[in-house]
Design a protein around this motif. Structure first.
Motif, PDB file in Angstrom:
ATOM      1  N   ASP A   1      -6.309  -2.183 -65.051  1.00  0.00           N
ATOM      2  CA  ASP A   1      -5.290  -2.360 -64.004  1.00  0.00           C
ATOM      3  C   ASP A   1      -4.949  -3.818 -63.708  1.00  0.00           C
ATOM      4  O   ASP A   1      -3.777  -4.168 -63.562  1.00  0.00           O
TER       5      ASP A   1
ATOM      6  N   HIS B   1      -4.905  -6.322 -65.509  1.00  0.00           N
ATOM      7  CA  HIS B   1      -4.152  -7.023 -66.561  1.00  0.00           C
ATOM      8  C   HIS B   1      -2.676  -6.633 -66.571  1.00  0.00           C
ATOM      9  O   HIS B   1      -1.885  -7.244 -67.289  1.00  0.00           O
ATOM     10  N   LEU B   2      -2.302  -5.599 -65.802  1.00  0.00           N
ATOM     11  CA  LEU B   2      -0.936  -5.066 -65.914  1.00  0.00           C
ATOM     12  C   LEU B   2       0.122  -6.066 -65.447  1.00  0.00           C
ATOM     13  O   LEU B   2       1.247  -6.043 -65.926  1.00  0.00           O
ATOM     14  N   THR B   3      -0.249  -6.950 -64.530  1.00  0.00           N
ATOM     15  CA  THR B   3       0.747  -7.918 -64.053  1.00  0.00           C
ATOM     16  C   THR B   3       1.042  -8.988 -65.094  1.00  0.00           C
ATOM     17  O   THR B   3       2.159  -9.481 -65.172  1.00  0.00           O
TER      18      THR B   3
ATOM     19  N   ALA C   1       0.782  -6.520 -69.556  1.00  0.00           N
ATOM     20  CA  ALA C   1       1.136  -5.096 -69.703  1.00  0.00           C
ATOM     21  C   ALA C   1       1.519  -4.738 -71.134  1.00  0.00           C
ATOM     22  O   ALA C   1       1.149  -3.683 -71.651  1.00  0.00           O
ATOM     23  N   ASN C   2       2.227  -5.647 -71.822  1.00  0.00           N
ATOM     24  CA  ASN C   2       2.721  -5.329 -73.170  1.00  0.00           C
ATOM     25  C   ASN C   2       1.876  -5.929 -74.276  1.00  0.00           C
ATOM     26  O   ASN C   2       2.241  -5.878 -75.453  1.00  0.00           O
TER      27      ASN C   2
ATOM     28  N   TYR D   1      -1.861  -2.572 -72.918  1.00  0.00           N
ATOM     29  CA  TYR D   1      -2.584  -2.349 -71.663  1.00  0.00           C
ATOM     30  C   TYR D   1      -1.859  -1.321 -70.789  1.00  0.00           C
ATOM     31  O   TYR D   1      -2.501  -0.481 -70.144  1.00  0.00           O
ATOM     32  N   LYS D   2      -0.536  -1.357 -70.795  1.00  0.00           N
ATOM     33  CA  LYS D   2       0.245  -0.381 -70.005  1.00  0.00           C
ATOM     34  C   LYS D   2       0.030   1.030 -70.547  1.00  0.00           C
ATOM     35  O   LYS D   2      -0.219   1.978 -69.795  1.00  0.00           O
TER      36      LYS D   2
ATOM     37  N   HIS E   1      -3.459   2.247 -69.765  1.00  0.00           N
ATOM     38  CA  HIS E   1      -3.528   2.639 -68.360  1.00  0.00           C
ATOM     39  C   HIS E   1      -3.038   4.079 -68.191  1.00  0.00           C
ATOM     40  O   HIS E   1      -3.670   4.908 -67.513  1.00  0.00           O
TER      41      HIS E   1
END
Length: 635
Positions: free
Chosen positions: A70, A72-74, A77-78, A98-99, A102
């Protein structure tokens, strides 16, 4: 500011001194600055090796998947989190961002909940090296279930033993697995195991091989349709720092395997910190550990350590020899791998194959090479250094155990000067001690003894599941107020450590303590020898004498065996001394090995001592058939 990324030797010494002078303050700084906590701890550490009881970051609240995904999503994410390289090189690799990770973990976690799995329940995972294996671990952790991965090469007997020991409610498996040019009926093995596992209520089945399998009504269900219907959003279960994260079984030298229980916060902090430093990981790197997630190496350095650092971690389904012995190097070239972590067994097998497999691949992306599982012998170290690393990628010869959770003794690349066969210096925060048989610490350098650790580190296993007394007896009873590793080690003139093998592999011949590793190293220097294993057997005069099992290269097979025996003993005499010469040398087509590549010396010892009535369970070996051959030809 704690030093999260150590870059040179002077810095290593500074940070190491700080970490042992004030361990609580040191680990508190690391934990505070680099992780996401729902609630901070009330107390960094309380411990008592006599009980034994160890608690890190007591009172803290967190979920490890928030730290691995979570947060790392900011920023990432890609970015690829898991890079899946299938067994068949013609099947395309999968890049899971990572997205996407998740979403996949959220869906899988919701499926687990829909099947009645909740916090504290044990889930046994018996899957090949496919993305669902990593996702299953994280989905369990998301909802607070305790995962217990069993390597998908173990027999039905070994699987049922482990399921029953941890009282798992669910098994996650697949229809089958691919291994080189073979496909294996995993579901059939699970069905066999579950005949004696009354506690298992449900089985989730991944479709990997499209084979026809039996599904038991009311128990077995295909995973994919459930995932298709599941919501991607699953709120993480907030866990206590000391809540169990997973149970992982390590074979006991006698009888029942030991279910090592690792807890949440300390394990997360230590695996993340070791990963960053031991592999000198940087943001754009592509990191590949070739282990299976069925072993602690895969837990710590394919899944949790890399993902906690927002890394790209390669998951490889195949074997080093398929479709040919260039597969590892082909994957390195294809994905521009920067860190490569494998076992000495694999290196020796590849070194036997000749250079053409390496020479046709571009390995220039490699920055750091690692080895794990056993001490690497000198010949293999040089081959790896010269041909794979081209003498520019340092080798981290890492020593650690299932019980330690993370790497304990290792060079730090570009900081610690390496030395073949030496794991070199203790990692930050690790306080090793060499002990004599009377229980006294051996100070100074150029000494050898039994390797113990004086002070707890965050990722130490907290107990053996369901058997705390065995945990105490195995690790904390040999030396007072010390964790005993079971290994022997020597410390050289500069303080570097070399692991000499299990203490039960230290053989006392005519009053001399002989570690098997250095003798095996010497034998392996002989140009005709591929691999060797030494055990002791009772001797009227010496107390014990040495018995060698030796596997020859093809060039050695055609040689006169009696002459070879003389030459091998000559090499030992030159390297170690006549005291270490072998009384018996048996040539074998192979050595019995565990699936992680460890030679099962316990079995070889029993054969040498002519105690073959009870060899224990050999079905979990990589090559059980070799045991009979060795018995038939025993000297």
């Amino acid at each position: 500011m704690s030093n999260y990324h150590i870059k040179h030797l002077e810095e290593y010494y500074q940070v190491y001194r700080k970490s042992v002078r004030n361990p609580e303050l040191f680990w508190e700084e690391v934990a505070e600055e680099h992780f996401l906590w729902r609630k901070k701890w009330d107390n960094v550490l309380s411990w008592d090796f006599k009980k034994p009881e160890i608690k890190w970051f007591e009172g803290a609240k967190l979920n490890i998947t928030e730290n691995c995904i979570d947060r790392h999503l900011t920023t990432r994410a890609n970015k690829t989190a898991i890079l899946f390289e299938p067994n068949n090189p013609n099947e395309p690799a999968q890049h899971i961002t990572y997205k996407q990770l998740h979403e996949r973990v959220g869906k899988f976690a919701n499926v687990l909940k829909s099947k009645g799995i909740g916090k504290g329940d044990r889930v046994c995972i018996y899957l090949p090296m496919i993305p669902e294996l990593a996702v299953a671990l994280l989905a369990c952790a998301r909802i607070g279930a305790i995962h217990s991965v069993v390597f998908a090469g173990f027999s039905a007997t070994a699987l049922s033993t482990r399921i029953n020991d941890c009282d798992a409610k669910m098994v996650i498996t697949s229809d089958g697995s691919y291994r080189g040019d073979k496909s294996i009926d995993l579901k059939g093995i699970v069905d066999d195991a579950l005949k004696s596992c009354p506690g298992v209520q449900s089985v989730l089945v991944v479709n990997r091989t499209n084979r026809t399998i039996q599904m038991k009504d009311g128990r077995d269900v295909w995973l994919q349709p459930l995932l298709d219907e599941a919501d991607t959003n699953c709120e993480p279960e907030i866990m206590d720092a000391e809540d169990p994260l997973f149970i992982l079984y390590t074979s006991g030298s006698t009888g029942m395997p030991k279910g090592m229980m690792h807890s949440t916060a300390g394990y997360m902090v230590y695996t993340a910190y070791t990963f960053k430093n031991v592999f000198q990981y940087k943001e754009e790197d592509i990191y590949w550990c070739t282990a299976d997630i069925g072993w602690i190496t895969g837990h710590s350095y394919i899944v949790y350590g890399p993902l906690a650092n927002g890394a790209t971690t390669v998951m490889f389904e195949g074997v080093p020899s398929y479709p040919d012995f260039g597969r590892f190097w082909e994957v390195v070239e294809k994905h521009k791998v920067t860190q490569f972590y494998t076992a000495p067994t694999a290196i020796r097998a590849l070194a036997k194959q000749g250079m053409e497999f390496i020479e046709k691949h571009d390995l220039s992306s490699l920055k750091v090479l690692g080895t794990v599982g056993e001490p690497i012998n000198e010949e293999a170290w040089h081959w790896y250094n010269d041909n794979v690393g081209k003498k520019k990628s340092p080798i981290v010869d890492t020593w650690w155990q299932t019980e330690t959770g993370g790497i304990m003794i290792t060079p730090i690349p570009f900081a610690t000067p390496t030395k073949p066969t030496y794991a070199t210096l203790p990692f930050i925060g690790i306080q090793p001690a060499l002990m004599d048989e009377q229980g006294n610490e051996i100070k100074g350098n150029q000494v050898d003894g039994r390797l113990c650790i004086k002070f707890p580190w965050p990722s130490i296993a907290r107990t053996i599941w369901g058997n705390h007394q065995r945990y105490k007896d195995t690790y904390f009873s040999a030396f007072e107020n010390m964790y005993f590793t079971g290994d022997g080690a020597l410390r050289d003139e500069v303080g570097y450590y070399r692991i000499t093998g299990r203490v039960d592999d230290v053989i006392i011949v005519s009053g001399h303590n002989l570690g098997t590793a250095p003798i095996e190293d010497a034998i392996n220097e002989h140009p005709a020898v591929s691999e060797s294993a030494i055990v002791g057997f009772p001797h009227d005069v010496k107390g014990f004498a040495l018995y060698g099992y030796v596997t020859l290269k093809e060039t050695g097979e055609s040689r006169d065996h009696d002459n070879l025996r003389k030459e091998i003993n000559q090499v030992i005499t030159e390297h170690i001394g006549p005291i270490a010469k072998l009384d018996k040398i048996q040539f074998t087509s192979g050595l019995p090995k565990t699936r992680s590549g460890k030679i099962m010396r316990r079995i070889l010892r029993k054969i040498a001592c002519k105690e073959t009535d009870n060899l224990g369970d050999t079905s979990t070996l990589l090559n059980p058939e070799v045991v009979q051959e060795i018995m038939d030809n025993a000297l």
